[in-house]
Design an enzyme around this catalytic site. Structure first.
Site, PDB file in Angstrom:
ATOM      1  CD  GLU A 271      40.607  49.399  48.802  1.00 32.70           C
ATOM      2  OE1 GLU A 271      41.387  50.028  48.065  1.00 32.70           O
ATOM      3  OE2 GLU A 271      40.714  49.412  50.040  1.00 32.70           O
TER       4      GLU A 271
ATOM      5  NE  ARG B 152      51.203  36.635  56.050  1.00 33.40           N
ATOM      6  CZ  ARG B 152      50.092  37.075  56.595  1.00 33.40           C
ATOM      7  NH1 ARG B 152      49.800  36.736  57.843  1.00 33.40           N
ATOM      8  NH2 ARG B 152      49.275  37.857  55.924  1.00 33.40           N
TER       9      ARG B 152
ATOM     10  CE  LYS C 223      48.144  40.752  50.041  1.00 31.97           C
ATOM     11  NZ  LYS C 223      49.563  41.130  50.044  1.00 31.97           N
TER      12      LYS C 223
ATOM     13  NE  ARG D  77      50.660  40.721  55.587  1.00 31.48           N
ATOM     14  CZ  ARG D  77      51.877  40.914  56.093  1.00 31.48           C
ATOM     15  NH1 ARG D  77      52.126  41.968  56.852  1.00 31.48           N
ATOM     16  NH2 ARG D  77      52.836  40.047  55.852  1.00 31.48           N
TER      17      ARG D  77
ATOM     18  CB  SER E 173      51.338  30.425  49.439  1.00 31.73           C
ATOM     19  OG  SER E 173      50.704  31.155  50.480  1.00 31.73           O
TER      20      SER E 173
ATOM     21  CE1 TYR F 206      54.232  31.390  44.700  1.00 38.27           C
ATOM     22  CE2 TYR F 206      51.910  31.031  45.229  1.00 38.27           C
ATOM     23  CZ  TYR F 206      53.073  31.782  45.356  1.00 38.27           C
ATOM     24  OH  TYR F 206      53.070  32.911  46.131  1.00 38.27           O
TER      25      TYR F 206
ATOM     26  CE  LYS G 284      48.252  37.798  47.557  1.00 41.21           C
ATOM     27  NZ  LYS G 284      49.477  38.525  47.730  1.00 41.21           N
TER      28      LYS G 284
HETATM   29  C1  PBG Z   1      52.748  40.902  50.546  1.00 40.63           C
HETATM   30  C2  PBG Z   1      52.282  39.708  49.825  1.00 40.63           C
HETATM   31  C3  PBG Z   1      51.743  38.554  50.375  1.00 40.63           C
HETATM   32  C4  PBG Z   1      51.466  37.703  49.309  1.00 40.63           C
HETATM   33  C5  PBG Z   1      51.846  38.357  48.145  1.00 40.63           C
HETATM   34  N1  PBG Z   1      52.319  39.618  48.486  1.00 40.63           N
HETATM   35  C6  PBG Z   1      51.579  38.139  51.790  1.00 40.63           C
HETATM   36  C7  PBG Z   1      50.700  38.866  52.687  1.00 40.63           C
HETATM   37  O1  PBG Z   1      49.967  39.778  52.324  1.00 40.63           O
HETATM   38  O2  PBG Z   1      50.746  38.504  53.859  1.00 40.63           O
HETATM   39  C8  PBG Z   1      50.880  36.344  49.426  1.00 40.63           C
HETATM   40  C9  PBG Z   1      51.062  35.459  48.252  1.00 40.63           C
HETATM   41  C10 PBG Z   1      50.751  34.035  48.515  1.00 40.63           C
HETATM   42  O3  PBG Z   1      50.219  33.661  49.579  1.00 40.63           O
HETATM   43  O4  PBG Z   1      51.026  33.232  47.626  1.00 40.63           O
HETATM   44  N2  PBG Z   1      53.981  41.355  50.040  1.00 40.63           N
END
Ligand code: PBG
Length: 325
Positions: free
Chosen positions: A233, A206, A196, A217, A274, A313, A248
């Site tokens: 990982e 967010r 990720k 992060r 997203s 989505y 991701k």
């Molecule tokens: C963290 C999490 C995130 C997403 C899924 N799980 C956000 C992040 O890491 O800031 C993002 C999913 C998306 O953007 O559709 N719980």
């Protein structure tokens, strides 16, 4: 002057193209991410994700039933709590919004789908980080693992078939596996968010979870520049007992996805996040892209790169298009 080889012969009618198509997408391979908002009595739109909703308990249940009827393979549930605190108490509380939603959905759907839960603290903490903090404000890896262990048990006991640890803490898969097994929850699976990345493509998410995060992060999510680190990982997560692994975001990381698919002995998922959704929706709304074709092309690319499972989505809509494909 005739060409010896004519690849166009394999393209010249729809029937030939269908016959030789190398990549299929089945509705069962799609997983729908869904948001449940604590205390909501009506579903609410998310401005940066047109068409996606923050659900109430009631609307979540109905939308989940519809999604399963449409043939999607699974649901990934995210909670938006009404109150947040430093340690993300809502995540471990059996009456926290996500755990309540999991019980609703499991009782409604039983084993008809694969019910998945986001196992991460960022939605539940008032600072918005995926873990708990040390006194000097750094994300405390091992203290976070202890909270993840409790969160995992709460989610599994609430009915999640699979947990999706998305916090990128070291050792999170092992900590969760040990906790689940110790509680007799040996049937609960783990979909590890192994690779990720610290991505700008999470922006709209967010908004969706009303994230409190200031800063970034980058001390726990991966640097977009790195590929071999992703494979490391994945190896660690496999060693720790991951049942499936994930890359991701998806579209900007197809090379990572391909490399993971080549080495992974377990199913590989990709999360079309997203920002990938918002990007296409925004351009399509202006008439700049053919929306439906673009969506299918992105899903095809993600499958072609090696994803067995795609979180998107658009899962329900795409499932309807693909039902007879
Ligand atoms: C963290 C999490 C995130 C997403 C899924 N799980 C956000 C992040 O890491 O800031 C993002 C999913 C998306 O953007 O559709 N719980």
């Amino acid at each position: 002057m005739f060409p010896t080889h004519r690849p166009r012969r394999l393209r010249n009618t729809p029937a030939v193209r269908r016959l030789v198509s190398e990549t299929t997408i089945r509705p069962r391979q799609l997983v729908l991410p869904m948001f449940i908002k604590e205390g909501a009595t009506e579903p609410a739109p998310i401005e940066s994700m047109p068409g996606v909703l923050q659900h109430s308990r009631d609307s979540l249940r109905k939308a989940a039933v519809d999604a399963v009827r449409a043939g999607v393979g699974g649901l990934m549930i995210f909670g938006v709590p009404a109150r947040r605190d430093a340690v993300g108490s809502g995540a471990t509380d059996p009456n926290g919004v996500l755990n309540v939603a999991l019980r609703d959905l499991r009782s409604e759907l039983g084993d008809d789908t694969v019910l998945m839960a986001d196992t991460c603290l960022d939605e539940f903490t008032d600072h918005g980080h995926c873990g708990v903090l040390t006194p000097d404000g750094r994300v405390d890896n091992d203290a976070t693992l202890r909270v993840y262990a409790d969160m995992a048990i709460a989610q599994a006991e609430s009915g999640a078939h699979w947990l999706g640890p998305s916090g990128m803490m070291d050792g999170q898969i092992g900590a969760i596996r040990t906790a689940l097994d110790g509680a007799g929850l040996t049937d609960t699976g783990i979909l590890a968010y192994s690779a990720k990345y610290a991505s700008a493509f999470y922006g709209p998410f967010r908004d969706a979870v009303e994230s409190a995060l200031q800063g970034d992060r980058k001390t726990y999510q991966q640097d977009p520049a790195n590929l071999t680190e992703a494979l490391r990982e994945v190896e660690l997560d496999l060693d720790e007992g991951a049942d499936a692994v994930m890359v991701k975001p998806a579209l900007a990381y197809l090379d990572v996805l391909r490399a993971v698919a080549e080495m992974s002995p377990v199913p590989v998922a990709a999360y079309q996040v997203s920002g990938e959704y918002a990007m296409v929706e925004a351009a399509a709304a202006r008439g700049w892209l053919d929306r439906d074709r673009t969506i299918l092309e992105t899903l095809t690319a993600i499958r072609r790169a090696g994803a067995d499972i795609v979180l998107t989505y658009w899962a329900v809509e795409a499932a309807a298009w693909l039902a007879n494909a």
